[in-house]
Design a protein around this motif. Structure first.
Motif, short mmCIF file in Angstrom:
data_model
loop_
_atom_site.label_atom_id
_atom_site.label_comp_id
_atom_site.label_asym_id
_atom_site.label_seq_id
_atom_site.Cartn_x
_atom_site.Cartn_y
_atom_site.Cartn_z
N ASP A 52 5.74 -31.62 28.89
CA ASP A 52 4.31 -31.33 29.08
C ASP A 52 4.17 -29.86 29.45
OD1 ASP A 52 1.59 -31.48 29.39
OD2 ASP A 52 1.69 -32.35 31.41
N PRO A 53 3.80 -29.01 28.49
CA PRO A 53 3.47 -29.33 27.10
C PRO A 53 4.72 -29.45 26.24
CG PRO A 53 3.25 -26.98 27.46
CD PRO A 53 3.59 -27.58 28.80
N VAL A 54 4.55 -29.97 25.03
CA VAL A 54 5.66 -30.05 24.09
C VAL A 54 6.01 -28.64 23.61
CG1 VAL A 54 6.42 -30.95 21.85
CG2 VAL A 54 4.98 -32.35 23.35
N PRO A 55 7.26 -28.22 23.73
CA PRO A 55 7.62 -26.86 23.30
C PRO A 55 7.56 -26.72 21.78
CG PRO A 55 9.58 -28.11 23.86
CD PRO A 55 8.41 -28.97 24.25
N SER A 56 7.49 -25.49 21.34
CA SER A 56 7.48 -25.24 19.90
C SER A 56 8.72 -25.83 19.26
CB SER A 56 7.43 -23.74 19.62
OG SER A 56 8.57 -23.10 20.18
N ALA A 57 8.56 -26.38 18.07
CA ALA A 57 9.69 -26.90 17.31
C ALA A 57 10.48 -25.73 16.73
CB ALA A 57 9.20 -27.82 16.19
N PRO A 58 11.77 -25.91 16.47
CA PRO A 58 12.56 -24.81 15.90
C PRO A 58 11.97 -24.22 14.62
CG PRO A 58 14.03 -26.49 16.74
CD PRO A 58 12.64 -27.05 16.86
N HIS A 59 11.44 -25.06 13.73
CA HIS A 59 10.89 -24.49 12.48
C HIS A 59 9.67 -23.64 12.75
CE1 HIS A 59 7.20 -26.89 11.63
NE2 HIS A 59 7.79 -27.79 12.38
N GLU A 60 8.92 -23.96 13.80
CA GLU A 60 7.77 -23.13 14.17
C GLU A 60 8.24 -21.80 14.74
OE1 GLU A 60 4.52 -26.57 15.39
OE2 GLU A 60 6.09 -26.02 16.84
N ALA A 61 9.27 -21.84 15.59
CA ALA A 61 9.79 -20.62 16.19
C ALA A 61 10.45 -19.72 15.14
CB ALA A 61 10.79 -20.96 17.28
N ALA A 62 11.04 -20.33 14.11
CA ALA A 62 11.75 -19.55 13.09
C ALA A 62 10.85 -18.52 12.41
CB ALA A 62 12.36 -20.48 12.05
N PRO A 93 18.01 -10.73 12.15
CA PRO A 93 18.63 -11.55 11.09
C PRO A 93 18.92 -12.97 11.57
CG PRO A 93 19.70 -9.40 11.27
CD PRO A 93 18.81 -9.53 12.46
N LEU A 94 18.70 -13.93 10.69
CA LEU A 94 18.92 -15.35 10.98
C LEU A 94 19.85 -15.94 9.94
CD1 LEU A 94 18.26 -18.12 12.34
CD2 LEU A 94 16.30 -18.26 10.76
N LEU A 95 20.89 -16.66 10.41
CA LEU A 95 21.77 -17.43 9.53
C LEU A 95 21.63 -18.89 9.90
CD1 LEU A 95 24.09 -17.87 7.50
CD2 LEU A 95 25.70 -17.34 9.37
N VAL A 96 21.28 -19.72 8.92
CA VAL A 96 21.17 -21.17 9.10
C VAL A 96 22.36 -21.81 8.39
CG1 VAL A 96 19.76 -23.23 8.70
CG2 VAL A 96 18.65 -21.03 9.20
N VAL A 97 23.15 -22.59 9.14
CA VAL A 97 24.34 -23.24 8.60
C VAL A 97 24.19 -24.74 8.79
CG1 VAL A 97 26.86 -23.42 8.70
CG2 VAL A 97 25.73 -21.24 9.26
N ILE A 145 13.80 -25.00 8.49
CA ILE A 145 13.95 -23.80 9.31
C ILE A 145 14.03 -22.56 8.43
CG2 ILE A 145 15.51 -22.57 10.87
CD1 ILE A 145 16.26 -25.29 12.06
N TYR A 146 14.87 -22.62 7.40
CA TYR A 146 15.06 -21.46 6.53
C TYR A 146 13.76 -21.07 5.84
CZ TYR A 146 16.76 -18.63 2.66
OH TYR A 146 16.95 -17.60 1.75
N GLU A 147 13.03 -22.03 5.32
CA GLU A 147 11.80 -21.73 4.59
C GLU A 147 10.72 -21.18 5.51
OE1 GLU A 147 11.02 -25.40 2.62
OE2 GLU A 147 12.78 -25.20 1.30
N ALA A 148 10.74 -21.58 6.78
CA ALA A 148 9.74 -21.07 7.72
C ALA A 148 10.02 -19.64 8.15
CB ALA A 148 9.68 -21.97 8.96
N ALA A 149 11.30 -19.25 8.12
CA ALA A 149 11.70 -17.92 8.58
C ALA A 149 11.36 -16.86 7.54
CB ALA A 149 13.19 -17.90 8.87
N ARG A 150 11.23 -15.64 8.02
CA ARG A 150 11.02 -14.50 7.13
C ARG A 150 12.33 -13.72 7.01
NH1 ARG A 150 6.31 -14.22 10.43
NH2 ARG A 150 7.10 -12.39 11.55
N GLU A 151 12.42 -12.89 6.00
CA GLU A 151 13.62 -12.06 5.83
C GLU A 151 13.77 -11.11 7.02
OE1 GLU A 151 15.81 -12.36 3.55
OE2 GLU A 151 14.83 -13.52 1.98
N PRO A 152 15.04 -10.78 7.37
CA PRO A 152 16.31 -11.14 6.73
C PRO A 152 16.80 -12.52 7.18
CG PRO A 152 16.70 -9.63 8.54
CD PRO A 152 15.21 -9.78 8.45
#
Length: 263
Positions: free
Chosen positions: A187-197, A204-208, A224-231
């Motif tokens: 309370d409150p619910v934290p941001s989900a990883p895909h939202e934070a991405a 730079p972000l690497l998703v494995v 997660i990958y699709e939500a993130a921006r380059e790089p």
């Protein structure tokens, strides 16, 4: 394999939780620090984490630590929420002991925390509205990360939710895995990883992710990958299961090489 020696440290988070940590000096570049964030119920003292720290130390000094509520660290686990403060303390420690470049490498829950932490340090402060901060990582690696909360689509994740939500489950986690879990709901619910991405760039972000992951199917990695921006990069690993226990030395070496190039 003989594991590299490490030196104990105690960190203190922004909310005054004491965090048990260890520093494995670099056997490679002396300016790169790699902060290693374990998965739920994991520990820096478990052999898979120690093995990963040893391999990564060929590319930089490694700061491994136990999240709150795990092992010898204080507090109680909030399963990915306040753990961003634990990772923040470890990143700050890496810089304080002289590493000019810092990469955060997280597994499972630790990967979710690493993504959320990097978003918190993004230009706009991330979806939680905390505001941008200084001193974040120079690169982020998320291995076997969940993209969203409350996922129960696999049997292992239903078991994880039982451990978190039920008194008997919390008792079993405390006794069997030395993991103390805070009862109650977010309370409150934290941001989900895909939202934070979406807020990590320009870091730079690497998703494995493995195509044999029994906890989180591949759509989590893609979300997660699709939500993130380059790089950003996405590695789908054939035959790879979940998190630390399934990670091969070859995969960890490739992650270390990526961190050297992208920080």
């Amino acid at each position: 394999m003989s594991l590299a020696p490490s030196f104990a440290a105690t960190l203190v988070t922004e909310d005054d939780v004491r965090i048990d940590a260890a520093h494995t000096p670099s056997r490679g570049p002396d300016d790169l620090g790699i902060v290693l964030a374990h998965g739920f119920t994991g520990s820096l003292r478990e052999r898979p984490t120690r093995r990963i720290a040893h391999v990564l130390s060929g590319f930089g000094g490694v700061i491994s630590f136990d999240f709150r509520g795990h092992g010898r660290s204080g507090g109680e686990s909030t399963v990915g929420d306040l753990e961003i403060l634990d990772l923040d303390a470890a990143v700050r420690h890496a810089r304080a002991i002289g590493y000019s470049r810092v990469a955060a490498v997280g597994f499972s829950m630790g990967a979710a925390v690493a993504v959320r932490h990097a978003g918190w340090h993004g230009r706009d402060g991330g979806p939680d509205g905390r505001g941008p901060r200084r001193g974040g990582p120079d690169a982020v690696v998320a291995v076997s990360a969940p993209a969203r909360w409350y996922y129960r689509g696999t049997r292992p994740m239903r078991q994880v939710h039982w451990a978190i939500e039920q008194p008997l489950g919390r008792w079993a986690a405390r006794v069997g895995k030395r993991t103390r879990i805070r009862k109650g709901v977010w309370d409150p619910v934290p941001s989900a990883p895909h939202e934070a991405a979406a807020h990590i760039a320009p870091t730079p972000l690497l998703v494995v992710h493995g195509d044999a992951d029994g906890f989180f199917p591949l759509d989590h990695a893609h979300q997660i990958y699709e939500a993130a921006r380059e790089p950003k990069e996405l590695w789908i690993e054939p035959g790879y299961g979940h998190a630390e226990s399934a990670a091969t030395p070859g995969l960890i070496r490739r992650i270390g090489e990526w961190a050297v190039v992208n920080t």
